[in-house]
Scaffold this motif. Structure first.
Motif, short mmCIF file in Angstrom:
data_model
loop_
_atom_site.label_atom_id
_atom_site.label_comp_id
_atom_site.label_asym_id
_atom_site.label_seq_id
_atom_site.Cartn_x
_atom_site.Cartn_y
_atom_site.Cartn_z
N UNK A 16 39.01 56.58 52.51
CA UNK A 16 40.03 57.44 53.10
C UNK A 16 39.32 58.63 53.73
N UNK A 17 39.86 59.11 54.82
CA UNK A 17 39.27 60.25 55.52
C UNK A 17 39.28 61.48 54.61
N UNK A 18 38.20 62.24 54.65
CA UNK A 18 38.12 63.49 53.90
C UNK A 18 37.19 63.41 52.71
N UNK A 19 37.62 63.97 51.59
CA UNK A 19 36.78 64.06 50.40
C UNK A 19 36.38 62.69 49.86
N UNK B 72 16.31 52.98 53.94
CA UNK B 72 16.67 53.13 55.34
C UNK B 72 18.17 53.37 55.40
N UNK B 73 18.55 54.46 56.04
CA UNK B 73 19.95 54.80 56.22
C UNK B 73 20.29 54.68 57.69
N UNK B 74 21.47 54.17 58.00
CA UNK B 74 21.92 54.09 59.39
C UNK B 74 23.39 54.49 59.45
N UNK B 75 23.73 55.31 60.44
CA UNK B 75 25.12 55.70 60.62
C UNK B 75 25.35 56.09 62.07
N UNK B 76 26.61 56.05 62.45
CA UNK B 76 27.01 56.44 63.78
C UNK B 76 27.62 57.83 63.69
N UNK B 77 27.16 58.75 64.50
CA UNK B 77 27.56 60.15 64.43
C UNK B 77 29.08 60.34 64.41
N UNK B 78 29.77 59.75 65.35
CA UNK B 78 31.22 59.96 65.44
C UNK B 78 31.96 59.37 64.25
N UNK B 79 31.53 58.21 63.76
CA UNK B 79 32.20 57.59 62.61
C UNK B 79 32.13 58.47 61.38
N UNK B 80 30.94 58.97 61.06
CA UNK B 80 30.78 59.79 59.86
C UNK B 80 31.46 61.14 60.03
N UNK B 81 31.34 61.76 61.19
CA UNK B 81 31.99 63.04 61.42
C UNK B 81 33.51 62.91 61.28
N UNK B 82 34.07 61.84 61.82
CA UNK B 82 35.51 61.62 61.73
C UNK B 82 35.92 61.34 60.29
N UNK B 83 35.22 60.43 59.61
CA UNK B 83 35.58 60.06 58.24
C UNK B 83 35.47 61.22 57.27
N UNK B 84 34.46 62.07 57.47
CA UNK B 84 34.22 63.19 56.54
C UNK B 84 34.84 64.50 57.02
N UNK B 85 35.52 64.45 58.14
CA UNK B 85 36.14 65.64 58.72
C UNK B 85 35.12 66.76 58.92
N UNK B 86 33.99 66.39 59.52
CA UNK B 86 32.90 67.33 59.77
C UNK B 86 32.76 67.58 61.26
N UNK B 87 32.18 68.72 61.65
CA UNK B 87 31.92 68.94 63.07
C UNK B 87 30.83 67.98 63.55
N UNK B 88 30.87 67.66 64.82
CA UNK B 88 29.86 66.79 65.41
C UNK B 88 28.64 67.63 65.73
N UNK B 89 27.50 67.26 65.13
CA UNK B 89 26.25 67.97 65.35
C UNK B 89 25.25 66.99 65.95
N UNK B 90 24.62 67.39 67.01
CA UNK B 90 23.63 66.53 67.65
C UNK B 90 24.27 65.64 68.69
N UNK B 91 23.49 64.71 69.22
CA UNK B 91 24.03 63.85 70.28
C UNK B 91 25.14 62.95 69.74
N UNK B 92 26.16 62.74 70.57
CA UNK B 92 27.25 61.84 70.19
C UNK B 92 27.83 61.24 71.47
N UNK B 93 28.14 59.97 71.46
CA UNK B 93 27.89 59.04 70.36
C UNK B 93 26.40 58.79 70.19
#
Length: 118
Positions: free
Chosen positions: A15-18, A40-61
């Motif tokens: 669920x989005x958020x906490x 090895x960790x892999x993630x997509x900037x927009x997916x994690x920022x959206x799911x965690x309700x965080x600001x987008x930092x760095x290049x996106x997508x």
């Protein structure tokens, strides 16, 4: 461990958020419990920022990959734009990445003293 793949872990549906933040944090516990020598960790900037309700930092997508060892970690970033391939009447769309120039990999500090089992 010792050059062998121990496992592959995907974040569960969340669920989005906490709940999203808690799920991602728990992934670190699994690597520590396995006494992994490389992660090895892999993630997509927009997916994690959206799911965690965080600001987008760095290049996106952007596709991000981190190689972590007991010596330190290296972040690799692969920015892209989405090229629309097709759109269906139901609203679904098909897209492909149009890869952009990648910034130089960035090395980090040694974090192993914080996560190593005692």
């Amino acid at each position: 461990m010792a050059g062998e793949l121990v496992g592959l872990i995907w974040v569960r549906p969340l669920k989005v958020g906490q709940d999203a933040l808690a799920a991602i944090v728990e992934l670190a516990s699994i690597a520590a419990a396995a006494d992994a020598d490389e992660v090895v960790l892999a993630w997509e900037t927009l997916d994690v920022a959206t799911a965690c309700e965080l600001p987008i930092i760095g290049p996106a997508p952007c596709l991000n990959m981190v190689l972590t060892t007991r010596v330190g970690h290296v972040l690799h970033q692969f920015p892209y734009s989405e090229q629309l391939l097709s759109r269906r009447p139901e609203g679904w769309a098909s897209a492909a990445p149009d890869w952009r120039p990648a910034p130089a990999p960035r090395s980090g500090v040694n974090w192993s003293h914080r996560s190593r089992r005692r």
